[in-house]
Design a protein around this motif. Structure first.
Motif, PDB file in Angstrom:
ATOM      1  N   ALA A 186       1.063  -0.766   0.375  1.00 16.59           N
ATOM      2  CA  ALA A 186      -0.172   0.176  -0.409  1.00 16.59           C
ATOM      3  C   ALA A 186       1.199   1.084   0.198  1.00 16.59           C
ATOM      4  CB  ALA A 186      -0.957  -0.575   1.155  1.00 16.59           C
ATOM      5  N   GLU A 187       0.464   2.246  -0.634  1.00 17.18           N
ATOM      6  CA  GLU A 187       1.107   3.392  -1.057  1.00 17.18           C
ATOM      7  C   GLU A 187      -0.015   4.658  -0.215  1.00 17.18           C
ATOM      8  OE1 GLU A 187       1.534   4.240  -5.615  1.00 17.18           O
ATOM      9  OE2 GLU A 187       3.032   2.557  -4.851  1.00 17.18           O
ATOM     10  N   TRP A 188       0.963   5.729   0.377  1.00 16.04           N
ATOM     11  CA  TRP A 188       0.414   7.037   0.901  1.00 16.04           C
ATOM     12  C   TRP A 188      -1.219   7.056   0.080  1.00 16.04           C
ATOM     13  CZ3 TRP A 188      -1.206  11.060  -1.042  1.00 16.04           C
ATOM     14  CH2 TRP A 188      -1.093  11.523  -1.694  1.00 16.04           C
ATOM     15  N   ILE A 189      -1.409   6.911  -1.208  1.00 16.95           N
ATOM     16  CA  ILE A 189      -3.172   7.213  -2.094  1.00 16.95           C
ATOM     17  C   ILE A 189      -4.132   6.875  -2.184  1.00 16.95           C
ATOM     18  CG2 ILE A 189      -1.876   6.592  -4.050  1.00 16.95           C
ATOM     19  CD1 ILE A 189      -3.398  10.202  -3.859  1.00 16.95           C
ATOM     20  N   ASP A 190      -3.144   5.511  -1.452  1.00 18.62           N
ATOM     21  CA  ASP A 190      -4.187   4.514  -1.540  1.00 18.62           C
ATOM     22  C   ASP A 190      -5.307   4.324   0.216  1.00 18.62           C
ATOM     23  OD1 ASP A 190      -3.768   3.171  -3.366  1.00 18.62           O
ATOM     24  OD2 ASP A 190      -1.915   2.034  -2.349  1.00 18.62           O
ATOM     25  N   TYR A 191      -5.033   4.614   1.191  1.00 15.47           N
ATOM     26  CA  TYR A 191      -5.204   4.975   2.121  1.00 15.47           C
ATOM     27  C   TYR A 191      -6.338   6.655   2.196  1.00 15.47           C
ATOM     28  CZ  TYR A 191      -1.901   2.039   4.374  1.00 15.47           C
ATOM     29  OH  TYR A 191      -1.197   1.566   5.370  1.00 15.47           O
ATOM     30  N   VAL A 192      -6.317   7.694   1.659  1.00 14.45           N
ATOM     31  CA  VAL A 192      -7.085   8.614   1.172  1.00 14.45           C
ATOM     32  C   VAL A 192      -7.784   8.539   0.197  1.00 14.45           C
ATOM     33  CG1 VAL A 192      -6.325  10.769   0.290  1.00 14.45           C
ATOM     34  CG2 VAL A 192      -5.559  10.447   1.433  1.00 14.45           C
ATOM     35  N   LEU A 193      -7.731   7.805  -1.170  1.00 14.92           N
ATOM     36  CA  LEU A 193      -8.243   7.057  -1.760  1.00 14.92           C
ATOM     37  C   LEU A 193      -9.425   6.239  -1.142  1.00 14.92           C
ATOM     38  CD1 LEU A 193      -6.928   7.142  -5.551  1.00 14.92           C
ATOM     39  CD2 LEU A 193      -7.719   8.954  -4.278  1.00 14.92           C
ATOM     40  N   GLY A 194      -8.672   5.242  -1.123  1.00 14.40           N
ATOM     41  CA  GLY A 194      -9.696   4.628  -0.161  1.00 14.40           C
ATOM     42  C   GLY A 194     -10.958   4.708   0.596  1.00 14.40           C
ATOM     43  N   PHE A 195     -10.294   5.469   1.775  1.00 10.08           N
ATOM     44  CA  PHE A 195     -10.784   6.306   2.785  1.00 10.08           C
ATOM     45  C   PHE A 195     -12.288   6.837   2.088  1.00 10.08           C
ATOM     46  CE2 PHE A 195     -12.175   8.879   5.805  1.00 10.08           C
ATOM     47  CZ  PHE A 195     -12.159   8.412   7.251  1.00 10.08           C
ATOM     48  N   LEU A 209      -3.856  -0.495   6.317  1.00  8.46           N
ATOM     49  CA  LEU A 209      -5.062  -0.409   4.814  1.00  8.46           C
ATOM     50  C   LEU A 209      -6.424  -0.613   5.253  1.00  8.46           C
ATOM     51  CD1 LEU A 209      -6.047   1.650   2.272  1.00  8.46           C
ATOM     52  CD2 LEU A 209      -4.803  -0.854   1.107  1.00  8.46           C
ATOM     53  N   PHE A 210      -6.458  -2.218   5.329  1.00 11.01           N
ATOM     54  CA  PHE A 210      -7.832  -2.790   5.734  1.00 11.01           C
ATOM     55  C   PHE A 210      -9.044  -2.048   6.755  1.00 11.01           C
ATOM     56  CE2 PHE A 210      -5.405  -6.613   3.537  1.00 11.01           C
ATOM     57  CZ  PHE A 210      -4.995  -6.259   2.509  1.00 11.01           C
ATOM     58  N   ILE A 211      -7.746  -1.991   7.479  1.00  6.09           N
ATOM     59  CA  ILE A 211      -8.356  -0.952   8.970  1.00  6.09           C
ATOM     60  C   ILE A 211      -9.016  -0.080   8.278  1.00  6.09           C
ATOM     61  CG2 ILE A 211      -8.232  -0.524  11.655  1.00  6.09           C
ATOM     62  CD1 ILE A 211      -6.417  -2.528  11.421  1.00  6.09           C
TER      63      ILE A 211
END
Length: 172
Positions: free
Chosen positions: A54-63, A119-121
């Motif tokens: 996971a990259e930082w953008i995955d956290y933002v977009l995913g959230f 990321l999943f959490i």
């Protein structure tokens, strides 16, 4: 006579074990049993990092996507509570896991199938937070069935989303 080995992490502890990857002497406290033998915790940590993509953008977009989709699904579930009778219960029992699968697949697309437990959490927290506005509306309007349906939605959809994202298989 063979000179006794001492654990690399606990120099006062004698041992006969070695990590089967790096050959470092390890004691029983430091050894992690794997299908191929005992390994030190450092080698295990290094091996696990390979799977964290996971990259930082995955956290933002995913959230944001998880929160938005959960709000939409939660609103649809609330609308289903207005349907009378047994048909409403049938709708929620079918809609909650379906919504969970749809949200999970959208999140897998948005995060480009990147993986990390954190990321999943994060995505699961976003799903729960996405349902909160509809829950608050249900509390303000005293929509008891709407609140019950929201609880069913969250109890069913959240584990479905987590298992779909993490790749855990309950049955083979």
């Amino acid at each position: 006579m063979i000179e006794p080995l001492h654990c690399a992490n606990h120099p006062s502890v004698e041992t006969m074990l070695r990590c089967n990857r790096c050959e470092k002497p390890i004691c029983v406290k430091c050894a992690v049993r794997t299908p191929t033998g005992y390994r030190c915790k450092e080698c295990i940590r290094g091996q696990q990092k390979v799977f964290v993509t996971a990259e930082w953008i995955d956290y933002v977009l995913g959230f944001f996507v998880a929160g938005f989709l959960s709000t939409v699904a939660s609103a649809l579930v609330s609308l289903a509570s207005g349907v009378a009778g047994l048909f409403a219960w049938f709708i929620i029992i079918m809609a909650a896991p379906t919504a969970g699968i749809a949200i999970a697949e959208a999140l897998r697309f948005v995060t480009r199938r990147h993986r990390a437990r954190s990321l999943f959490i994060t995505l699961i927290v976003a799903v729960v937070l996405g349902a909160i506005p509809v829950v608050i509306y249900g509390l303000l309007t005293l929509n008891i069935f709407g609140l019950i349906f929201q609880a069913i939605y969250l109890v069913v959809a959240v584990p479905v989303i987590y298992y779909r994202l993490s790749g855990i298989q309950l049955a083979k």
